[in-house]
Design an enzyme around this catalytic site. Structure first.
Site, mmCIF file in Angstrom:
data_model
loop_
_atom_site.group_PDB
_atom_site.id
_atom_site.type_symbol
_atom_site.label_atom_id
_atom_site.label_comp_id
_atom_site.label_asym_id
_atom_site.label_seq_id
_atom_site.Cartn_x
_atom_site.Cartn_y
_atom_site.Cartn_z
ATOM 1 N N VAL A 136 18.912 16.349 -6.361
ATOM 2 C CA VAL A 136 20.037 17.253 -6.506
ATOM 3 C C VAL A 136 21.274 16.587 -5.912
ATOM 4 C CG1 VAL A 136 20.967 19.532 -5.976
ATOM 5 C CG2 VAL A 136 18.523 19.242 -6.340
ATOM 6 N N ASP A 165 7.784 31.431 -6.929
ATOM 7 C CA ASP A 165 7.977 30.359 -5.948
ATOM 8 C C ASP A 165 9.081 30.718 -4.958
ATOM 9 O OD1 ASP A 165 7.277 27.983 -4.777
ATOM 10 O OD2 ASP A 165 8.536 26.737 -6.056
ATOM 11 N N GLY A 188 19.558 16.683 -1.900
ATOM 12 C CA GLY A 188 18.146 16.877 -1.623
ATOM 13 C C GLY A 188 17.306 16.255 -2.705
#
Length: 809
Positions: free
Chosen positions: A509, A620, A502
């Site tokens: 990543v 988050d 990702g």
């Protein structure tokens, strides 16, 4: 003369009569009734049951005990009568009221294995034994139900479990102490090595002893809680108190909701745990546990040594103190503790230095006065050369009362939410401090002009070296295993695109495989990211100190050259948004899996907010930051913008609002106020997304200009909340359970943070069927306020952006 066979027949008839009698008695044993193996008595509301049991599948010993009956199928034993006198078999054994008015466990030959006693004469005509709804077994006169007239009760003789209404402590008038003692092991209820006390020696404190040796202290009572147990706070499950005067010292707790099942136990390893029963998962959940880390082991750092679990090493001497044995201290042998750098000289005058954020030391050798002011307390201590420290007795309403310590101060730790203590110091130490301040101020004024001149010249040099210095400090600041860049490069096949999982705002990543075969995930920060270093350090500092089954595990990091990388455990099922927002992949997540994910996220947040070494606000929480392991268990990830708060603080203000629109609470977006209730709001949004399979961000309703929260609220008010659910759940869900979870989610997203529950309440709501409060209007915004083409900073997936908004209104 009656034949032996005739005697046997008569005995059988008599025994049959007893059994018939007791089957109708339900919760009592009378003088004409008895209890044998295979038969039980049950409290009138069905909560508790009493009878014979044998612990473990292969155990040959038998005991009489009390266990949960209603709602808890695992036969959790809470009290054992003959724990020190097991029975090899139950043939001919009976529990009955004997002629002296006692309840006794008798063998076939009428030998007494165990019996009750009484502190007063047993002058009653009709004694009975009764199992109450509280789990308390009592012996009383059948015509007198007043508690003060009970002849005996099991609550006065606890084993390893403290139930609501039981007490720990001591009756000073009678000398009787009430304490828990562990089982020897999980299959042997005989008294083990550990005991748990509300110790009234000095000022009351809770301690665990192994034999006679203290192994844990929760600190003295401070008016609100035990000073060394910050997790013991006001909650919706139970309330607790210390009842302390010249006649008694009793600690107890009471459940606030009778539908919740909760207990406190001392296990065979010396750990005290608060449990709640999870009705949905049919298992016990640990709500609190002590000791939880190395600093909770009694006296880890010795006298005047202070323990701080986030430091390495964890022990250091208090300010103005030095190691008593420097050689041993250097090799982490801290038991010798510390001594004053300057010895006391009482006749020449000593003083006191204030230390803040402290778990108060062992109060075994202490003195107290409930009415003194802190100033009066200081005067009393100063007059006595043996008095080493003082503090407020009660921290409520600004503080009151006086607590003095004599002798060495032991079992000190630095603790979020800790208290102030004033420790005796040589007067010269206090004087030198004042002189140093004056000297520093003078030198600062004299050198002011020179500093300003030098600053202008140094700015250019500092600017050119700043980047290099930042990298060096970053590497030095990380208390985490470091991976070589060559190792990471080899593991990812030189960061091959085939291994990319990702990409987000701070970088990419990758999946990697170490030489030993271990699979890892590498978060590689972008070299062009201006925010990467701060988020990188913050994530390391937060998550490296956290350990929980529902948090992603940080294995190490790599800081080399321009590279900054975090190395995580690999999550084969990527992130939650990869499934719930995909038409085909969402089929994999049936309702039991989604419910398990919701519960796991809730438990992870509860740990962050309450039970972790640091008090963490994630800021988050979103679907892309929930990773899934091979068994679809959720793990909260991405702590780049998380914040820790101290003690009983639950939030703070900021002028740097960061997070993801659609998940951020109204008070955070508009005023920059974030708190644990901000995370609760995000959790509520996430739950609704999991149930509906639709994003709050980007949701559109053809007839209503509102987001997902507004849509759910309309359905809820119109009595049609089930229209929300993902069509893929209709075959696997329990509609009553889904309705409840939607209700809980709406409670979490209420506009006012004061109305939202905290995560401890949420966990209980998810696990039990207690009545929920009415939900109020959620904090939501019309979708037209925000653009849709934004990207995520998540580890594995691409979706919403994590945004920064400066100077919120």
């Amino acid at each position: 003369m009656v034949s032996s066979s005739r005697k046997k027949i008569m005995l059988q008839i008599l025994l049959y009569g007893f059994l018939c009698s007791i089957s109708s008695a339900k919760d009592t044993i009378t003088a004409s009734e008895l209890l044998i193996e295979g038969k039980t008595i049950t409290s009138s509301d069905g909560s508790f049951e009493m009878g014979f049991f044998s612990p473990g599948s292969f155990a040959n010993n038998w005991y009489v005990g009390i266990w949960y009956k209603h709602g808890v199928p695992d036969k959790s034993v809470v009290w054992v009568a003959n724990r020190a006198s097991p029975l090899n078999n139950t043939s001919g054994v009976m529990l009955k009221i004997i002629d002296t008015g006692r309840l006794a466990l008798l063998t076939a030959d009428n030998s007494i294995v165990w019996s009750t006693n009484s502190s007063r004469p047993l002058a009653v005509k009709n004694p009975i034994a009764q199992l109450l709804n509280s789990g308390n077994l009592i012996v009383r006169d059948a015509n007198d139900a007043k508690p003060e007239n009970f002849l005996w009760q099991s609550f006065d003789y606890p084993t390893d479990t403290l139930l609501p209404g039981m007490k720990l402590g001591k009756n000073f008038a009678t000398g009787q102490e009430f304490y828990l003692s562990s089982w020897k092991n999980e299959y042997d209820p005989a008294p083990g090595k550990y005991t748990y006390h509300c110790d009234p020696t000095g000022y009351p404190q809770v301690v665990v002893r192994k034999g006679k040796v203290k192994v844990f202290s929760g600190g003295p009572w401070n008016g609100l809680r035990w000073s060394g147990v910050p997790g013991l706070t006001t909650n919706t499950i139970y309330t607790f108190k210390l009842d302390f005067d010249e006649n008694k010292s009793f600690y107890s707790y009471t459940l606030l909701d009778n539908s919740v099942i909760s207990k406190l136990t001392l296990n065979s390893h010396g750990t005290v745990k608060r449990w709640t029963w999870d009705e949905k998962r049919q298992e016990w959940h640990v709500y609190l546990a002590s000791p939880a880390d190395a600093c909770e082991n009694y006296g880890t750092c010795g006298a005047y040594g202070s323990c701080n679990i986030i430091l390495s090493p964890v022990c250091r001497c208090l300010d103005k103190f030095v190691p008593k044995d420097p050689k041993h201290w250097a090799v982490t042998k801290w038991s010798g503790g510390c001594i004053r750098r300057t010895p006391l000289h009482c006749q020449n005058g000593d003083g006191f230095l204030k230390y803040s954020g402290i778990k108060l030391p062992d109060t075994q050798y202490s003195w107290f006065n409930v009415s003194m002011s802190l100033r009066e307390c200081e005067k009393v201590c100063l007059k006595n050369c043996s008095c080493m420290a003082y503090s407020n007795l009660d921290i409520r309403d600004g503080g009151s009362g006086c607590l003095l310590w004599y002798g060495y101060l032991v079992d000190i730790r630095e603790l979020p939410g800790g208290q102030d203590i004033y420790i005796r110091i040589a007067a010269s130490e206090l004087g030198s401090k004042k002189k140093t301040k004056v000297l520093v101020l003078s030198l600062s004024l004299l050198s002011g002009v020179a500093v300003i001149s030098l600053t202008i010249g140094l700015c250019i040099l500092i600017k050119t070296k700043k980047k290099k210095k930042r990298k060096l400090n970053l590497r030095d600041d990380l208390d985490l295993p470091l991976f070589a860049l060559s190792t990471i490069t080899k593991a990812t096949s030189n960061f091959s695109d085939n291994n990319m999982l990702g990409e987000g705002g701070f970088g990419s990543v990758y999946k990697g495989i170490l030489e030993g075969g271990q699979e890892i995930a590498i978060k590689r920060l972008s070299k062009s990211s201006s925010q990467g270093v701060n988020e990188f350090k913050n994530e390391v500092n937060c998550i490296a100190k956290l350990q929980h089954r529902n948090l992603v595990k940080l294995i190490g990091c790599c800081v080399e050259g321009e590279e900054k990388m975090l190395v995580y455990e690999y999550m084969p099922n990527r992130s939650l948004d990869f499934f719930i927002f995909d038409e085909k992949k969402s089929l994999i997540l049936d309702w039991p899996k989604r419910f398990n994910i919701i519960n796991g996220i809730a438990r992870g947040l509860l740990y962050l907010h309450q039970d972790s070494r640091l008090r963490i606000i994630h800021r988050d929480l979103k679907a892309s930051n929930i990773l899934l392991d091979a068994d679809m268990n959720p793990k909260i990830s991405d702590f780049g913008i998380a914040r820790s708060v101290l003690g009983d603080e639950t939030g703070a203000n900021t002028h740097h609002v960061v997070g993801t629109h659609g998940y951020m609470s109204p008070e955070y977006i508009v005023h920059g106020v974030f708190s644990i209730k901000s995370d609760v709001f995000s959790f509520g949004v996430l739950v609704l997304e999991i149930i509906s399979g639709r994003r709050n961000r980007g949701f559109f309703h053809e007839s209503r200009s509102i987001n997902l929260l507004g849509h759910v609220w309309k359905l809820y008010k119109e009595g049609r909340p089930l229209e929300l659910i993902d069509v893929h759940l209709t075959d696997s869900c329990y509609f009553t359970e889904l309705l409840r979870i939607i209700h809980v989610a709406l409670l979490c997203v209420q506009h006012s943070p004061e109305d939202r529950p905290d995560m401890s309440e949420v966990v209980v709501m998810l696990a039990n069927d207690a009545i929920l409060p009415e939900a109020k209007e959620p904090g939501f915004f019309t979708e037209s306020k925000f653009p849709d083409s934004e990207y995520s900073t998540s580890m594995y997936s691409i979706n919403e952006i994590t945004v920064t908004q400066l100077d919120p209104r």
